[in-house]
Design a protein around this motif. Structure first.
Motif, short mmCIF file in Angstrom:
data_model
loop_
_atom_site.label_atom_id
_atom_site.label_comp_id
_atom_site.label_asym_id
_atom_site.label_seq_id
_atom_site.Cartn_x
_atom_site.Cartn_y
_atom_site.Cartn_z
N LYS A 67 6.92 6.21 1.72
CA LYS A 67 6.93 4.86 1.73
C LYS A 67 6.00 3.94 2.28
CE LYS A 67 12.08 5.00 0.90
NZ LYS A 67 13.35 4.44 1.60
N ARG A 68 5.59 4.16 3.42
CA ARG A 68 4.74 3.41 4.21
C ARG A 68 3.35 3.50 3.65
NH1 ARG A 68 3.75 1.73 9.52
NH2 ARG A 68 1.75 1.91 10.19
N LYS A 69 2.94 4.78 3.09
CA LYS A 69 1.44 5.03 2.62
C LYS A 69 1.38 4.24 1.35
CE LYS A 69 -0.05 6.40 6.24
NZ LYS A 69 -0.70 5.47 7.14
N SER A 70 2.68 4.25 0.49
CA SER A 70 2.82 3.59 -0.74
C SER A 70 2.43 2.43 -0.53
CB SER A 70 4.05 3.79 -1.47
OG SER A 70 4.11 5.57 -1.95
N LEU A 71 2.91 1.53 0.52
CA LEU A 71 2.59 0.08 0.68
C LEU A 71 1.43 -0.17 1.06
CD1 LEU A 71 4.19 -2.50 0.88
CD2 LEU A 71 4.78 -2.04 3.14
N LEU A 80 -1.19 1.53 0.24
CA LEU A 80 -2.13 1.54 -1.02
C LEU A 80 -2.12 0.35 -1.81
CD1 LEU A 80 -1.17 5.14 -2.16
CD2 LEU A 80 -3.44 4.40 -1.23
N THR A 81 -1.56 -0.71 -1.59
CA THR A 81 -1.55 -2.11 -2.17
C THR A 81 -2.87 -2.68 -1.66
OG1 THR A 81 -0.19 -3.07 -0.53
CG2 THR A 81 0.83 -2.15 -2.48
N GLY A 82 -3.44 -2.01 -0.73
CA GLY A 82 -4.56 -2.58 -0.20
C GLY A 82 -6.04 -2.38 -1.13
N LEU A 83 -5.51 -1.41 -2.10
CA LEU A 83 -6.53 -1.18 -3.14
C LEU A 83 -6.79 -2.53 -4.16
CD1 LEU A 83 -5.79 2.41 -4.17
CD2 LEU A 83 -7.73 1.59 -2.53
N LEU A 84 -5.98 -3.18 -4.03
CA LEU A 84 -5.97 -4.43 -4.65
C LEU A 84 -7.25 -5.38 -4.36
CD1 LEU A 84 -2.24 -5.65 -4.69
CD2 LEU A 84 -3.69 -5.08 -6.67
N VAL A 85 -7.71 -5.01 -2.85
CA VAL A 85 -8.94 -5.79 -2.62
C VAL A 85 -10.26 -5.36 -3.44
CG1 VAL A 85 -10.36 -6.27 -0.65
CG2 VAL A 85 -7.83 -6.60 -0.30
N PRO A 86 -10.47 -4.05 -3.43
CA PRO A 86 -11.81 -3.56 -4.22
C PRO A 86 -11.30 -3.90 -5.68
CG PRO A 86 -10.33 -1.82 -3.27
CD PRO A 86 -9.90 -2.87 -2.48
N VAL A 87 -10.06 -3.97 -6.22
CA VAL A 87 -9.98 -4.01 -7.53
C VAL A 87 -10.11 -5.48 -8.06
CG1 VAL A 87 -8.31 -4.19 -9.40
CG2 VAL A 87 -8.34 -2.13 -7.87
N ILE A 128 12.06 -2.06 5.59
CA ILE A 128 10.89 -2.16 6.43
C ILE A 128 10.75 -1.52 7.91
CG2 ILE A 128 9.61 -4.00 7.51
CD1 ILE A 128 10.57 -5.79 5.15
N ASP A 129 12.07 -1.67 8.41
CA ASP A 129 11.97 -1.10 9.65
C ASP A 129 12.09 0.38 9.62
OD1 ASP A 129 12.85 -3.38 11.05
OD2 ASP A 129 15.00 -3.13 11.05
N GLU A 130 12.30 1.13 8.77
CA GLU A 130 12.37 2.74 8.35
C GLU A 130 10.62 3.13 8.30
OE1 GLU A 130 14.40 4.11 5.17
OE2 GLU A 130 16.29 3.81 5.90
N ILE A 131 10.01 2.36 7.86
CA ILE A 131 8.45 2.38 7.70
C ILE A 131 7.64 1.93 8.77
CG2 ILE A 131 8.70 3.01 5.13
CD1 ILE A 131 7.19 0.25 4.83
N THR A 132 8.21 1.11 9.66
CA THR A 132 7.46 0.39 10.78
C THR A 132 7.46 1.42 11.98
OG1 THR A 132 8.22 -1.72 10.31
CG2 THR A 132 7.51 -1.51 12.46
N VAL A 191 -7.20 4.88 0.80
CA VAL A 191 -7.15 6.03 0.26
C VAL A 191 -6.89 7.22 1.41
CG1 VAL A 191 -7.57 8.11 -1.30
CG2 VAL A 191 -7.74 5.49 -1.87
N GLY A 192 -8.10 7.32 2.39
CA GLY A 192 -8.23 8.13 3.11
C GLY A 192 -7.12 8.30 4.33
N ASP A 193 -6.81 7.21 4.67
CA ASP A 193 -5.64 7.04 5.63
C ASP A 193 -4.71 7.65 5.11
OD1 ASP A 193 -4.32 5.74 8.11
OD2 ASP A 193 -3.29 4.77 6.79
N ALA A 194 -3.97 7.40 4.02
CA ALA A 194 -2.91 7.88 3.39
C ALA A 194 -2.89 9.07 3.09
CB ALA A 194 -2.56 6.90 1.88
N LEU A 195 -3.88 9.75 2.47
CA LEU A 195 -4.10 11.36 2.32
C LEU A 195 -4.14 12.02 3.62
CD1 LEU A 195 -6.78 11.54 -0.77
CD2 LEU A 195 -4.32 12.04 -0.45
N ALA A 196 -4.82 11.45 4.67
CA ALA A 196 -4.77 12.14 6.13
C ALA A 196 -3.28 12.27 6.55
CB ALA A 196 -5.76 11.49 6.85
N ALA A 197 -2.51 11.26 6.26
CA ALA A 197 -1.14 11.23 6.99
C ALA A 197 -0.35 12.19 6.07
CB ALA A 197 -0.61 9.89 6.90
#
Length: 217
Positions: free
Chosen positions: A8-12, A14-21, A81-85, A124-130
């Motif tokens: 759940k945390r990494k899915s959230l 990944l919304t950071g990809l909106l910046v390069p898009v 939110i508390d669960e993924i913090t 992407v790298g941070d999400a995959l590493a985790a």
């Protein structure tokens, strides 16, 4: 943190990809405006996340005007939110603020291919590493992170950067990002005293790519 919460945390994240898009679709100036607006909203809302008394006071006031069904949904969202913090984030500045600040700096100061590559690799790298590290990691470093997670970061980084900056810079940028993700900045210090990796990772990759661009080929 459980695997379900990590996903759940990494899915959230990944919304950071909106910046390069956004950069690819709308260009630098509008992307900077959108990042700046997001950063402003994040900073304004942050005290309500950190200060429980302030948050509870707002909820009590809202109950006067909002029906119970809406309040119950808000409480469910708050629980999610508390669960993924992470524990160290509960009373400190959250990851998305660091991410937005770093993204603004990278987009503002660096060429398009470096900015797009650095932000995409860090996200992407941070999400995959985790995810790979938690599910498949067998060889652990002293800080608990895994070789498998670091390799996932590095390989994904090379694949992302190769079409943007070529093979040599792709390897340099990906290796820099993987090492910063693994050891943090400054390396070897107490994690509580390190820069948040959502801030340091993007910047480290961008700086490494920029400096490596001066290497004569």
């Amino acid at each position: 943190m459980s695997m379900k919460s990590e996903l759940k945390r990494k899915s959230l994240h990944l919304t950071g990809l909106l910046v390069p898009v956004s950069y690819l679709l709308f260009g630098r100036d509008l992307t900077l405006t959108l990042i700046g607006l997001a950063f402003f909203i994040f900073v304004v809302l942050e005290p309500f996340r950190i200060i429980e008394e302030l948050r509870d006071n707002i909820k009590r006031r809202l109950k006067i005007y909002v029906d119970n069904d809406v309040m119950e949904r808000m409480e469910v969202l708050e629980k999610q939110i508390d669960e993924i913090t992470r524990s160290h984030e509960r009373y400190r500045v959250a990851a998305h603020i660091y991410f937005a600040a770093a993204a603004f700096i990278v987009v503002y100061f660096f060429p398009a291919e470096i900015a797009i590559g650095a932000i995409t690799v860090a996200t992407v790298g941070d999400a995959l590493a985790a995810i790979i590290g938690k599910s498949l990691g067998r060889h652990r470093f002293s800080n608990g992170k895994s070789l498998e997670g670091s390799l996932a970061y590095f390989i994904s980084g090379v694949l992302i950067l190769y079409p943007l900056v070529g093979p040599l810079l792709a390897v340099i940028g990906s290796l820099t990002g993987a090492l910063v993700e693994l050891y943090g900045l400054p390396p070897g210090s107490n994690p509580a005293n390190q820069l948040d990796d959502n801030f340091s990772n993007q910047l480290a990759i961008a700086i490494a790519l920029y400096l490596a661009g001066f290497i004569p080929l």
